[in-house]
Design a protein around this motif. Sequence first.
Motif, short mmCIF file in Angstrom:
data_model
loop_
_atom_site.label_atom_id
_atom_site.label_comp_id
_atom_site.label_asym_id
_atom_site.label_seq_id
_atom_site.Cartn_x
_atom_site.Cartn_y
_atom_site.Cartn_z
N GLU A 99 0.83 -1.20 0.00
CA GLU A 99 0.00 0.00 0.00
C GLU A 99 0.87 1.25 0.00
O GLU A 99 0.55 2.25 -0.66
CB GLU A 99 -0.93 0.00 1.21
N ALA A 100 1.98 1.21 0.73
CA ALA A 100 2.87 2.36 0.82
C ALA A 100 3.63 2.60 -0.48
O ALA A 100 3.69 3.73 -0.97
CB ALA A 100 3.85 2.18 1.98
N ILE A 101 4.19 1.54 -1.05
CA ILE A 101 5.04 1.74 -2.23
C ILE A 101 4.24 2.05 -3.49
O ILE A 101 4.81 2.55 -4.47
CB ILE A 101 6.01 0.56 -2.48
N THR A 102 2.95 1.78 -3.47
CA THR A 102 2.13 2.11 -4.65
C THR A 102 1.41 3.45 -4.51
O THR A 102 0.63 3.81 -5.38
CB THR A 102 1.11 0.99 -4.96
N LEU A 103 1.70 4.18 -3.43
CA LEU A 103 1.16 5.54 -3.31
C LEU A 103 1.74 6.40 -4.43
O LEU A 103 2.92 6.29 -4.76
CB LEU A 103 1.54 6.16 -1.97
N LYS A 104 0.90 7.25 -4.98
CA LYS A 104 1.35 8.16 -6.02
C LYS A 104 1.29 9.59 -5.49
O LYS A 104 0.56 9.88 -4.53
CB LYS A 104 0.48 8.02 -7.27
N VAL A 105 2.05 10.46 -6.10
CA VAL A 105 2.05 11.86 -5.70
C VAL A 105 0.62 12.41 -5.75
O VAL A 105 0.21 13.19 -4.89
CB VAL A 105 3.01 12.69 -6.58
N ASP A 106 -0.14 11.97 -6.75
CA ASP A 106 -1.54 12.42 -6.89
C ASP A 106 -2.42 11.97 -5.72
O ASP A 106 -3.53 12.49 -5.58
CB ASP A 106 -2.15 11.90 -8.20
N ASN A 107 -1.96 11.03 -4.91
CA ASN A 107 -2.72 10.61 -3.73
C ASN A 107 -2.68 11.65 -2.61
O ASN A 107 -3.41 11.54 -1.63
CB ASN A 107 -2.20 9.28 -3.17
N LEU A 108 -1.82 12.63 -2.76
CA LEU A 108 -1.66 13.67 -1.75
C LEU A 108 -2.42 14.92 -2.14
O LEU A 108 -2.30 15.40 -3.26
CB LEU A 108 -0.17 14.03 -1.59
N ASP A 109 -3.19 15.43 -1.20
CA ASP A 109 -3.85 16.72 -1.38
C ASP A 109 -3.33 17.59 -0.23
O ASP A 109 -3.86 17.56 0.88
CB ASP A 109 -5.37 16.58 -1.32
N LEU A 110 -2.28 18.34 -0.53
CA LEU A 110 -1.61 19.12 0.51
C LEU A 110 -2.48 20.28 1.01
O LEU A 110 -2.38 20.66 2.17
CB LEU A 110 -0.26 19.62 0.01
N GLU A 111 -3.30 20.82 0.15
CA GLU A 111 -4.18 21.92 0.57
C GLU A 111 -5.21 21.44 1.58
O GLU A 111 -5.50 22.12 2.56
CB GLU A 111 -4.87 22.55 -0.64
N ARG A 112 -5.79 20.29 1.32
CA ARG A 112 -6.80 19.74 2.24
C ARG A 112 -6.17 18.94 3.38
O ARG A 112 -6.87 18.46 4.26
CB ARG A 112 -7.76 18.84 1.47
N LYS A 113 -4.85 18.74 3.29
CA LYS A 113 -4.11 17.94 4.26
C LYS A 113 -4.69 16.53 4.35
O LYS A 113 -5.01 16.02 5.42
CB LYS A 113 -4.08 18.61 5.63
N GLU A 114 -4.80 15.90 3.16
CA GLU A 114 -5.34 14.54 3.06
C GLU A 114 -4.46 13.67 2.17
O GLU A 114 -3.78 14.16 1.28
CB GLU A 114 -6.75 14.55 2.46
N ILE A 115 -4.54 12.38 2.45
CA ILE A 115 -3.87 11.38 1.62
C ILE A 115 -4.91 10.32 1.26
O ILE A 115 -5.67 9.87 2.12
CB ILE A 115 -2.65 10.77 2.34
N LEU A 116 -4.95 9.96 -0.02
CA LEU A 116 -5.85 8.89 -0.47
C LEU A 116 -5.11 7.58 -0.38
O LEU A 116 -4.04 7.41 -0.97
CB LEU A 116 -6.27 9.12 -1.92
N ILE A 117 -5.69 6.63 0.35
CA ILE A 117 -5.04 5.33 0.54
C ILE A 117 -5.97 4.25 0.02
O ILE A 117 -7.16 4.22 0.36
CB ILE A 117 -4.71 5.08 2.02
N THR A 118 -5.41 3.37 -0.80
CA THR A 118 -6.15 2.22 -1.30
C THR A 118 -5.72 1.00 -0.50
O THR A 118 -4.55 0.60 -0.53
CB THR A 118 -5.87 1.98 -2.80
N ARG A 119 -6.64 0.42 0.25
CA ARG A 119 -6.37 -0.78 1.05
C ARG A 119 -6.43 -1.99 0.14
O ARG A 119 -7.30 -2.10 -0.71
CB ARG A 119 -7.39 -0.91 2.18
N VAL A 120 -5.49 -2.92 0.33
CA VAL A 120 -5.45 -4.09 -0.55
C VAL A 120 -6.03 -5.35 0.09
O VAL A 120 -6.16 -6.36 -0.58
CB VAL A 120 -4.01 -4.38 -1.05
N LYS A 121 -6.39 -5.28 1.35
CA LYS A 121 -7.01 -6.44 2.00
C LYS A 121 -8.20 -5.97 2.81
O LYS A 121 -8.57 -4.81 2.77
CB LYS A 121 -6.00 -7.14 2.90
N ARG A 122 -8.79 -6.88 3.53
CA ARG A 122 -9.98 -6.64 4.36
C ARG A 122 -11.24 -6.65 3.51
O ARG A 122 -11.21 -6.85 2.30
CB ARG A 122 -9.90 -5.30 5.11
N LYS A 123 -12.36 -6.38 4.17
CA LYS A 123 -13.66 -6.33 3.48
C LYS A 123 -13.67 -5.25 2.41
O LYS A 123 -14.30 -5.39 1.38
CB LYS A 123 -14.79 -6.06 4.47
#
Length: 157
Positions: free
Chosen positions: A51-75
């Motif tokens: 999950e960490a190594i596949t993060l892309k720069v576009d996953n970061l929204d510095l203005e909103r102070k958010e990071i988009l994370i795609t979970r690869v397991k679980r429900k």
Amino acid sequence: MNMVASWQGMTEDIHYLEEEELDRLLNLTKKNTMHACLFRLIYVYGLRVTEAITLKVDNLDLERKEILITRVKRKDRFRTRPYPIDEETMKLVKQWLRKRAKHRAAKKGNPYLFLSNKSRSVEDHLSVPQVQFIFRRYAREAGINSKRGHVHVLRHT
């Protein structure tokens, strides 16, 4: 070490770092901005290495102070959702983004947040074995025993 019941009804050891071990480890990573940012994100968000190594720069929204994370397991397999970025993590992310911009792969348009020096193409990023190797090196230097000297231990800390 905690003993917990696994889904098969058997017990498994859950390894985690003590607070002082975590502090020693994260302090050692400060000499490399990418490593500091990578391990901070894994620890804070409980990320799997993939999950960490596949993060892309576009996953970061510095203005909103958010990071988009795609979970690869679980429900919620492959479910992407935003998470807030705390101030300390934001500081590290910004430092890494400044250094990352000078990386040859970033200049060629590589979208991944964590780049490898061994990149052969624009789509290369750090690999799982590379991250495991880097983590083990810091763990040894921090005096963390081998049972807890693997990246996944950060998820349980």
